[in-house]
Design a protein around this motif. Structure first.
Motif, PDB file in Angstrom:
ATOM      1  N   VAL A 428       0.834  -1.200   0.000  1.00  0.00           N
ATOM      2  CA  VAL A 428       0.000   0.000   0.000  1.00  0.00           C
ATOM      3  C   VAL A 428       0.869   1.249   0.000  1.00  0.00           C
ATOM      4  N   LEU A 429       1.901   1.243   0.847  1.00  0.00           N
ATOM      5  CA  LEU A 429       2.797   2.398   0.913  1.00  0.00           C
ATOM      6  C   LEU A 429       3.532   2.604  -0.417  1.00  0.00           C
ATOM      7  N   LYS A 430       3.966   1.529  -1.018  1.00  0.00           N
ATOM      8  CA  LYS A 430       4.675   1.627  -2.302  1.00  0.00           C
ATOM      9  C   LYS A 430       3.745   2.125  -3.404  1.00  0.00           C
ATOM     10  N   ASP A 431       2.541   1.556  -3.478  1.00  0.00           N
ATOM     11  CA  ASP A 431       1.594   1.917  -4.537  1.00  0.00           C
ATOM     12  C   ASP A 431       1.152   3.373  -4.451  1.00  0.00           C
ATOM     13  N   THR A 432       1.190   3.947  -3.242  1.00  0.00           N
ATOM     14  CA  THR A 432       0.704   5.320  -3.064  1.00  0.00           C
ATOM     15  C   THR A 432       1.847   6.330  -2.947  1.00  0.00           C
ATOM     16  N   GLY A 433       3.076   5.883  -3.266  1.00  0.00           N
ATOM     17  CA  GLY A 433       4.214   6.799  -3.231  1.00  0.00           C
ATOM     18  C   GLY A 433       4.718   7.116  -1.847  1.00  0.00           C
ATOM     19  N   ASN A 434       4.434   6.254  -0.885  1.00  0.00           N
ATOM     20  CA  ASN A 434       4.862   6.483   0.505  1.00  0.00           C
ATOM     21  C   ASN A 434       5.850   5.435   0.986  1.00  0.00           C
ATOM     22  N   GLU A 435       6.615   4.889   0.060  1.00  0.00           N
ATOM     23  CA  GLU A 435       7.532   3.806   0.419  1.00  0.00           C
ATOM     24  C   GLU A 435       8.545   4.226   1.482  1.00  0.00           C
ATOM     25  N   ALA A 436       8.884   5.508   1.524  1.00  0.00           N
ATOM     26  CA  ALA A 436       9.859   5.993   2.509  1.00  0.00           C
ATOM     27  C   ALA A 436       9.342   5.861   3.939  1.00  0.00           C
ATOM     28  N   GLN A 437       8.022   5.711   4.088  1.00  0.00           N
ATOM     29  CA  GLN A 437       7.431   5.587   5.423  1.00  0.00           C
ATOM     30  C   GLN A 437       7.398   4.145   5.927  1.00  0.00           C
ATOM     31  N   THR A 438       7.899   3.210   5.117  1.00  0.00           N
ATOM     32  CA  THR A 438       7.774   1.794   5.469  1.00  0.00           C
ATOM     33  C   THR A 438       8.389   1.473   6.822  1.00  0.00           C
ATOM     34  N   ASP A 439       9.591   1.997   7.069  1.00  0.00           N
ATOM     35  CA  ASP A 439      10.257   1.668   8.331  1.00  0.00           C
ATOM     36  C   ASP A 439       9.466   2.189   9.528  1.00  0.00           C
TER      37      ASP A 439
END
Length: 544
Positions: A428-439
């Motif tokens: 979900v984070l990757k698909d919405t451009g929020n991959e940096a928030q994964t950690d």
């Protein structure tokens, strides 16, 4: 036992048939026996509504039921399977299938959800009385067991089963089946294994005994042995659907998604049904195979639209699959066409708006996307690990609403051990451009929860139950739906209770609440079943 007219007069009955004349004929036959408290249903949906609202002693159901406007036929076997899956029919209810086709006996002999009896038309009062007499005698003989099971007294049910077998040896096998079921509920897996093996020694072809044996073996963590028993069961009876479901669940637990999907596909090949297609679609979606998921959600939608087994969640998952595959117009059409049904549940309506937000955002219509996301936020949702909550978060993030991050964080707090859900959160984070928030959203939160549980475990193992209790109490304030925290809290409280001669009533109530919530969040969990059994033992040791 003597079955008299007075016995029949106390019975309540439901007649299910789409032909009014047939219902009237059945009603006349029952009246001849003295049964006059009779309700009627002309469709499967009406029958489901009646059974949900009222407890019946007897259900007489025609095999061929209604055909809706789209030509889809509901049959009595589907209704029986559905109501037993939902658990809305009482354990003492006698379900008799009525069929004009003598070949139905071949189905009734092999399917897992067997009716208590079947009658072939034309029916006579004498034939009905003979069949009902045997069924009522059986019900009365087993009532000592069923009444205790219904009250949750599984220790009492096990004892009652022994008494029934001694007094009524002709009902030994059904009594053993119920005894084994109660032993599984008590997490007495060794005892359950003995019971089911004793039944198998009487007849190796007892499917329920083989399945019960597999459940006991799994409870004893003898997974390979359980898998072997299940494979032998479906090789002999390819229509025993619970065996496929258990095999698939075991494969998923081991990370073997391809095997889980293959097993579920075989169950559909053997006995097609919307429920089994839905199970495969869900498994495929969890595994990331969206194309396969979409195909099977479409099958479910086609088979259930306008029927008593239609679900709003099928619409939502089909629409989400369409969004994921870039078919945004189809997703919007699906949601719009089914908004009346989805609007009956606030949580589903919220997810529907969230899906619209995703689809509009992908097509560049940000004004509509933001409006849909705003509507989604006004609807209720539960911070649990359900896919619906994930979809809610995805819709909010699709329009740049950072509150979607808080929703995802709550999901991770809900079950930090669910690897598939954590992976979905990352997606979900990757698909919405929020991959940096994964950690920060996934890894750090999951790590914090794990650390809290590990520290509590160290404290209780050292005997410092009160400090461990304070720690889990704080954790529950932050994450009341986390299954790992709930299990640890139940364990801490149980061990503290076990040391008390007179049990603290507040702690007893707290443990009961933890276990009730866990049984809702983790249905069928061996760990929760074992804790429930330990809770009973702790309470039984209390001083008056």
């Amino acid at each position: 036992m003597t079955i008299t007219r007075d016995t029949y007069s106390r019975l309540t009955a439901l007649l299910v048939d789409d032909h009014a004349i047939q219902r009237q004929q059945l009603r006349w036959h029952l009246a001849q026996l003295g049964i006059d408290r009779i309700d009627q249903a002309g469709t499967a949906q009406e029958a489901l509504n009646q059974i949900t609202r009222r407890s019946y002693d007897l259900v007489l159901c025609d095999y061929n039921l209604d055909t809706n406007a789209r030509g889809i036929v509901s049959n009595g076997q589907q209704l029986l399977e559905h109501i037993r899956t939902l658990g809305v029919m009482g354990p003492n209810t006698i379900f008799v299938m009525v069929s004009g086709n003598n070949n139905y006996k071949d189905i009734a002999a092999t399917v897992e959800q067997k009716p208590d009896a079947y009658l072939v038309k034309p029916i006579t009062t004498k034939a009905l009385e003979e069949r009902l007499q045997r069924l009522i005698e059986r019900q009365m003989a087993l009532s000592a067991i069923t009444s205790r099971q219904r009250a949750g007294d599984h220790n009492g049910a096990v004892a009652a089963a022994g008494q029934v077998m001694a007094a009524h040896p002709e009902y030994t096998l059904p009594a053993m089946q119920m005894k084994g079921g109660s032993q599984l509920e008590l997490a007495a897996f060794d005892d359950a294994l003995v019971t089911f093996e004793q039944a198998i020694a009487i007849s190796a072809k007892l499917d329920w005994a083989q399945y019960g044996k597999a459940r006991a073996l799994k409870g004893l963590r003898r997974t390979d042995d359980a898998r072997l028993v299940l494979k032998e069961l479906v090789a002999r009876n390819s229509l025993y659907t619970s065996a496929y479901e258990m095999l698939a669940a075991m494969a998923e637990e081991e990370g073997n998604d391809a095997e889980a999907m293959a097993v579920l596909q075989r169950s559909i090949d053997e006995l097609p049904s919307p429920r089994r297609s839905r199970a495969l679609a869900d498994a495929a979606y969890r595994a990331g195979d969206v194309t396969t998921a979409r195909r099977h959600y479409e099958t479910v939608m086609k088979a259930t639209k306008g029927t008593f087994v239609a679900r709003g969640s099928d619409v939502l998952m089909l629409a989400q699959s369409a969004v994921d595959l870039g078919d945004h117009k189809e997703a919007l059409k699906l949601v719009q066409d089914n908004m009346k049904m989805l609007g009956q549940d606030a949580a589903m309506e919220g997810v529907a708006f969230s899906l619209q937000a995703q689809a509009y955002s992908a097509t560049g219509d940000m004004a509509s996307a933001k409006q849909a996301a705003a509507s989604a936020k006004t609807r209720a949702f539960s911070p649990t690990t359900s896919l619906n909550t994930m979809l809610m978060a995805k819709g909010l993030l699709a329009v740049g609403d950072s509150s979607g991050l808080d929703v995802l964080k709550e999901v991770v707090k809900g079950d930090h051990e669910n690897a598939k859900m954590l992976n979905f959160a990352r997606k979900v984070l990757k698909d919405t451009g929020n991959e940096a928030q994964t950690d920060a959203i996934v890894d750090a939160v999951a790590s914090t929860v794990r650390t809290t549980i590990e520290e509590s475990q160290k404290l209780r193992r050292s005997g410092d139950f009160m400090q461990a209790k304070h720690m889990v109490d704080r954790a529950l304030t932050e994450m009341p739906h986390n299954t790992g925290v709930l299990i640890e809290a139940a364990q801490v409280y149980l061990l503290a209770l076990a040391r008390q001669e007179r049990k603290d009533s507040q702690m007893v109530g707290a443990v009961s609440g933890f276990l009730d919530k866990l049984e809702e969040l983790l249905p069928g969990s061996d760990r929760v079943t074992a804790q429930r059994a330990y809770f009973r033992r702790v309470l039984s040791s209390a001083k008056p």
